[in-house]
Design a protein around this motif. Structure first.
Motif, PDB file in Angstrom:
ATOM      1  N   PRO A   1     -37.191 -13.244  76.215  1.00 55.75           N
ATOM      2  CA  PRO A   1     -38.583 -13.254  75.757  1.00 55.75           C
ATOM      3  C   PRO A   1     -39.119 -14.685  75.791  1.00 55.75           C
ATOM      4  CG  PRO A   1     -37.190 -12.052  74.216  1.00 55.75           C
ATOM      5  CD  PRO A   1     -36.276 -12.741  75.181  1.00 55.75           C
TER       6      PRO A   1
ATOM      7  N   THR B   1     -40.428 -18.107  74.813  1.00 53.30           N
ATOM      8  CA  THR B   1     -39.922 -18.748  73.586  1.00 53.30           C
ATOM      9  C   THR B   1     -40.935 -18.789  72.443  1.00 53.30           C
ATOM     10  OG1 THR B   1     -40.481 -20.862  74.567  1.00 53.30           O
ATOM     11  CG2 THR B   1     -38.199 -20.183  74.734  1.00 53.30           C
ATOM     12  N   THR B   2     -42.210 -18.488  72.733  1.00 49.51           N
ATOM     13  CA  THR B   2     -43.174 -18.474  71.628  1.00 49.51           C
ATOM     14  C   THR B   2     -43.338 -17.065  71.031  1.00 49.51           C
ATOM     15  OG1 THR B   2     -44.957 -18.165  73.215  1.00 49.51           O
ATOM     16  CG2 THR B   2     -44.519 -20.415  72.540  1.00 49.51           C
ATOM     17  N   THR B   3     -42.544 -16.103  71.518  1.00 46.67           N
ATOM     18  CA  THR B   3     -42.655 -14.728  71.032  1.00 46.67           C
ATOM     19  C   THR B   3     -42.333 -14.642  69.538  1.00 46.67           C
ATOM     20  OG1 THR B   3     -41.854 -13.972  73.175  1.00 46.67           O
ATOM     21  CG2 THR B   3     -41.801 -12.358  71.379  1.00 46.67           C
TER      22      THR B   3
ATOM     23  N   VAL C   1     -40.640 -12.503  67.332  1.00 52.25           N
ATOM     24  CA  VAL C   1     -39.758 -11.358  67.529  1.00 52.25           C
ATOM     25  C   VAL C   1     -39.882 -10.354  66.382  1.00 52.25           C
ATOM     26  CG1 VAL C   1     -38.101 -12.521  69.033  1.00 52.25           C
ATOM     27  CG2 VAL C   1     -37.776 -12.612  66.555  1.00 52.25           C
TER      28      VAL C   1
ATOM     29  N   PHE D   1     -38.200  -6.211  65.258  1.00 49.75           N
ATOM     30  CA  PHE D   1     -37.108  -5.296  65.584  1.00 49.75           C
ATOM     31  C   PHE D   1     -37.460  -3.864  65.229  1.00 49.75           C
ATOM     32  CE2 PHE D   1     -35.455  -9.531  64.846  1.00 49.75           C
ATOM     33  CZ  PHE D   1     -34.816  -9.746  66.060  1.00 49.75           C
TER      34      PHE D   1
ATOM     35  N   LEU E   1     -34.482  -5.120  69.677  1.00 54.93           N
ATOM     36  CA  LEU E   1     -35.701  -5.916  69.789  1.00 54.93           C
ATOM     37  C   LEU E   1     -36.860  -5.010  70.194  1.00 54.93           C
ATOM     38  CD1 LEU E   1     -36.931  -8.876  69.945  1.00 54.93           C
ATOM     39  CD2 LEU E   1     -36.596  -8.641  72.414  1.00 54.93           C
TER      40      LEU E   1
ATOM     41  N   SER F   1     -32.052 -18.383  75.165  1.00 55.56           N
ATOM     42  CA  SER F   1     -32.877 -18.532  73.968  1.00 55.56           C
ATOM     43  C   SER F   1     -32.938 -17.241  73.150  1.00 55.56           C
ATOM     44  CB  SER F   1     -34.271 -19.008  74.347  1.00 55.56           C
ATOM     45  OG  SER F   1     -34.861 -18.068  75.209  1.00 55.56           O
ATOM     46  N   ASP F   2     -32.233 -16.188  73.592  1.00 59.97           N
ATOM     47  CA  ASP F   2     -32.202 -14.981  72.754  1.00 59.97           C
ATOM     48  C   ASP F   2     -30.963 -14.951  71.847  1.00 59.97           C
ATOM     49  OD1 ASP F   2     -30.546 -14.566  74.938  1.00 59.97           O
ATOM     50  OD2 ASP F   2     -31.496 -12.708  75.594  1.00 59.97           O
TER      51      ASP F   2
ATOM     52  N   PHE G   1     -30.226  -6.879  63.044  1.00 58.25           N
ATOM     53  CA  PHE G   1     -31.032  -8.100  63.118  1.00 58.25           C
ATOM     54  C   PHE G   1     -31.807  -8.254  61.816  1.00 58.25           C
ATOM     55  CE2 PHE G   1     -30.877  -7.148  67.744  1.00 58.25           C
ATOM     56  CZ  PHE G   1     -30.492  -8.391  68.224  1.00 58.25           C
ATOM     57  N   GLU G   2     -32.097  -9.478  61.451  1.00 64.33           N
ATOM     58  CA  GLU G   2     -33.053  -9.663  60.355  1.00 64.33           C
ATOM     59  C   GLU G   2     -33.896 -10.905  60.603  1.00 64.33           C
ATOM     60  OE1 GLU G   2     -30.282  -9.659  57.060  1.00 64.33           O
ATOM     61  OE2 GLU G   2     -30.590 -11.792  56.760  1.00 64.33           O
ATOM     62  N   LEU G   3     -35.091 -10.880  60.022  1.00 64.24           N
ATOM     63  CA  LEU G   3     -35.984 -12.019  60.173  1.00 64.24           C
ATOM     64  C   LEU G   3     -35.651 -13.029  59.086  1.00 64.24           C
ATOM     65  CD1 LEU G   3     -39.261 -10.046  60.915  1.00 64.24           C
ATOM     66  CD2 LEU G   3     -37.844 -11.336  62.531  1.00 64.24           C
ATOM     67  N   PRO G   4     -35.883 -14.317  59.361  1.00 71.59           N
ATOM     68  CA  PRO G   4     -35.554 -15.313  58.341  1.00 71.59           C
ATOM     69  C   PRO G   4     -36.396 -15.105  57.092  1.00 71.59           C
ATOM     70  CG  PRO G   4     -36.519 -16.353  60.296  1.00 71.59           C
ATOM     71  CD  PRO G   4     -36.433 -14.896  60.572  1.00 71.59           C
TER      72      PRO G   4
END
Lengths: 323, 249
Positions: free
Chosen positions: B11, B13-15, B17, B19, B26, B121-122, B218-221
């Motif tokens: 993706p 790099t400015t995506t 993301v 889930f 993703l 970068s993924d 997956f989790e978001l920060p």
């Protein structure tokens, strides 16, 4: 069964990084009901080797061989894999740095061992074995299950605290044979700076961006870094313009760092920059634009012109240090 | 000499993301796919080396493990200047699987220099290049910031703490490259885009091999606590906060 740690020394001295790895491996070994073993390659004095025991290694395998003076990835990974098999190792722990990244993937294939790269904490589960790591350059995290019997982990720097355990480590000097012709990587020259705090080792980093306006304005930033015992860094446009050397570029395609404290001075905080610094424990931002994305990542912020704020900040640090 | 560049489709790099599927997959809706930035720099360097006839590079190819949906990214690599492409027609299960598939391609199509970006970068795994070299039983150099060819020999800069080593290593080898390898990624010109349409993408089916790892969640920060602002006229307050509240200096 055991957990093997690959340590690195620099001119015979271990860095904090190696102690982080041993602390991690020892905790992991406890979870697995086993012990940690440290592997040291190169000439290291006994008193220095004993420090590995202080952080929990039960055994220290020390190997000295002139054919191992140069890092040849093929020779090193074969050697580590042989030791891992002899010691019946179930997990190998390396740093997620240049050397760890060079060796861990090779070991993974050689031992048919799943690789958890850049893990940031102890496994979240042992059976099944699940590790936790940063993905999408810090925009997400993932739990990754490693299915193989042997596991390889590289640990993100500064993500695990040192734990002193004081095990009486036994030092085992081990002879290995490496044929001269086996080492195919040939060193022509080494260029090394000395006496400078390395960006990847630094606990505090002071970093400047385009908001510094011209390369001549870096004086106070450098002074601030030296007062704090910090390393200096910069954003990509600054290194692209040649205002600062390329080694200082932090960000997605530059260096990825995780200091305790990161000062972003005149840096707006594009996604690509944050990818390199978002693991910093505390971020301080100074920027003229109150809506700059860096303030979303920062813990502390000053909305103002870096050029005007920096000298005052330097004075405040001098006052603090003077006390 | 022939150079192969292994490319990953990631993706942009400015995506931002997101889930789906219980945070296991993703969400690709609206995602722009690009050549992994480090692989793009690797390709740029390979083409720079080919540009100088003194280096004796006859061909630059790219290889990718992925489904047909990745072909626009492969075409982009061809438009930038790669001569041909290999695609192993499979979902990329994990780095071990991808490296195994790439090694099969190379066993039937030998290359002298194989370039891989230091990470994608993924998954940020820094794995495929090293794994590939071990599958092929050839040497590798990681943290490579420069490659030059002199009299048919590769001169390589390897970054080390606080400096660099200048090395040479016999071909074939895998170089795992990072910042410095090329200044700016090469951009496709209109002529390149036209020519890419007719360049071959050689598709092969994957060999049967198990992955060793799988992402289970997956989790978001977690959002950082709100930024605390300090008066620009009084930076002393900042130092006090860092000392007494964050306890960090």
């Amino acid at each position: 069964m055991s957990v093997l740690v690959f340590t690195e020394n620099w001119d015979g001295k271990f860095k904090k990084l190696s102690f982080e790895l041993i602390s991690y491996a020892t905790k992991l070994a406890e979870m697995l009901n086993t012990k940690s073993i440290a592997l040291s390659i190169g000439e290291v004095e006994k008193s220095e080797l004993e420090k590995l025991g202080k952080y929990g290694a039960h055994k220290i395998i020390s190997i000295i061989n002139k054919n191992l003076d140069i890092l040849d990835n093929q020779v090193y990974s074969q050697l580590i894999a042989d030791i891992a098999q002899k010691e019946e190792v179930t997990v190998i722990v390396l740093a997620n740095n240049n050397v760890g990244k060079a060796l861990a993937p090779r070991l993974s294939v050689r031992l048919k061992a799943g690789l958890g790269a850049g893990v940031t904490k102890l496994p979240v589960n042992i059976d099944p074995f699940v590790v936790y790591k940063k993905v999408y350059s810090g925009n997400a995290f993932a739990e990754v299950r490693i299915k193989s019997e042997i596991k390889i982990l590289t640990i993100a720097q500064n993500s695990f605290d040192l734990i002193e355990t004081y095990n009486h480590a036994e030092i085992v000097n081990t002879e290995v044979f490496v044929a001269d012709g086996q080492v195919k990587t040939q060193m022509l020259e080494v260029q090394k700076q000395t006496g400078k705090i390395l960006l990847t080792d630094a606990e505090i980093v002071v970093s400047g961006g385009r908001g510094m306006k011209t390369p001549d304005n870096w004086g106070p930033l450098i002074e601030m870094a030296s007062l704090l015992g910090a390393a200096t860094a910069c954003s990509r446009p600054v290194s692209d313009e040649g205002w600062r050397p390329h080694e200082e570029h932090t960000g997605q395609t530059g260096k990825i760092i995780s200091p305790n404290l990161y000062f972003a001075i005149g840096i707006s905080g594009a996604t690509q920059h944050l990818a390199g610094v978002s693991s910093s424990k505390v971020i301080v931002a100074i920027n003229t634009d109150k809506d700059a994305p860096i303030f979303e990542a920062a813990n502390y912020g000053i909305v103002g012109d870096a050029i005007k704020v920096l000298p005052k900040l330097v004075d405040a640090i001098k006052e603090l240090k003077g006390k | 000499m022939k150079i192969l560049v292994c490319i990953s489709n990631v993706p942009d790099t400015t995506t931002k993301v997101k889930f789906i599927d219980n945070s296991r997959t993703l969400d690709t809706v609206g995602v722009q796919w690009v050549i992994n930035p480090w692989d793009e720099l690797a390709l740029t360097r390979a083409l720079e080396l080919k540009d100088d006839p003194a280096n004796g590079i006859q061909q630059v190819a790219v290889a990718h493990v992925g489904l047909v949906s990745a072909e626009p990214t492969i075409r982009k690599a061809l438009a930038i200047g790669a001569d041909e492409a290999f695609r192993v027609n499979s979902y990329a299960k994990d780095a071990f699987f991808v490296a195994a598939q790439l090694s099969e391609v190379i066993k039937t199509n030998p290359f002298d220099i194989i370039l891989c970006g230091i990470e994608s970068s993924d998954y940020n795994g820094s794995s495929v290049g090293g794994m590939l070299s071990e599958f092929l039983g050839i040497n590798s150099v990681s943290a490579v910031s420069s490659i030059k060819i002199e009299n048919g020999k590769s001169l390589i800069h390897r970054e080390i703490d606080g400096g660099k080593e200048i090395l040479t290593i016999p071909s074939p080898y895998v170089a795992i490259v990072q910042k410095g390898i090329a200044k700016e990624p090469r951009i496709a010109a209109m002529r390149g885009i036209m020519m890419a349409r007719t360049k071959p993408i050689k598709v092969s089916e994957p060999v049967d091999i198990d992955s060793l790892t799988e992402v289970i969640h997956f989790e978001l920060p977690k959002p950082r606590t709100a930024c605390k602002f300090v008066d620009p006229e009084n930076p002393k307050q900042l130092i006090e906060l860092l000392q007494n509240e964050a306890k960090i200096i």
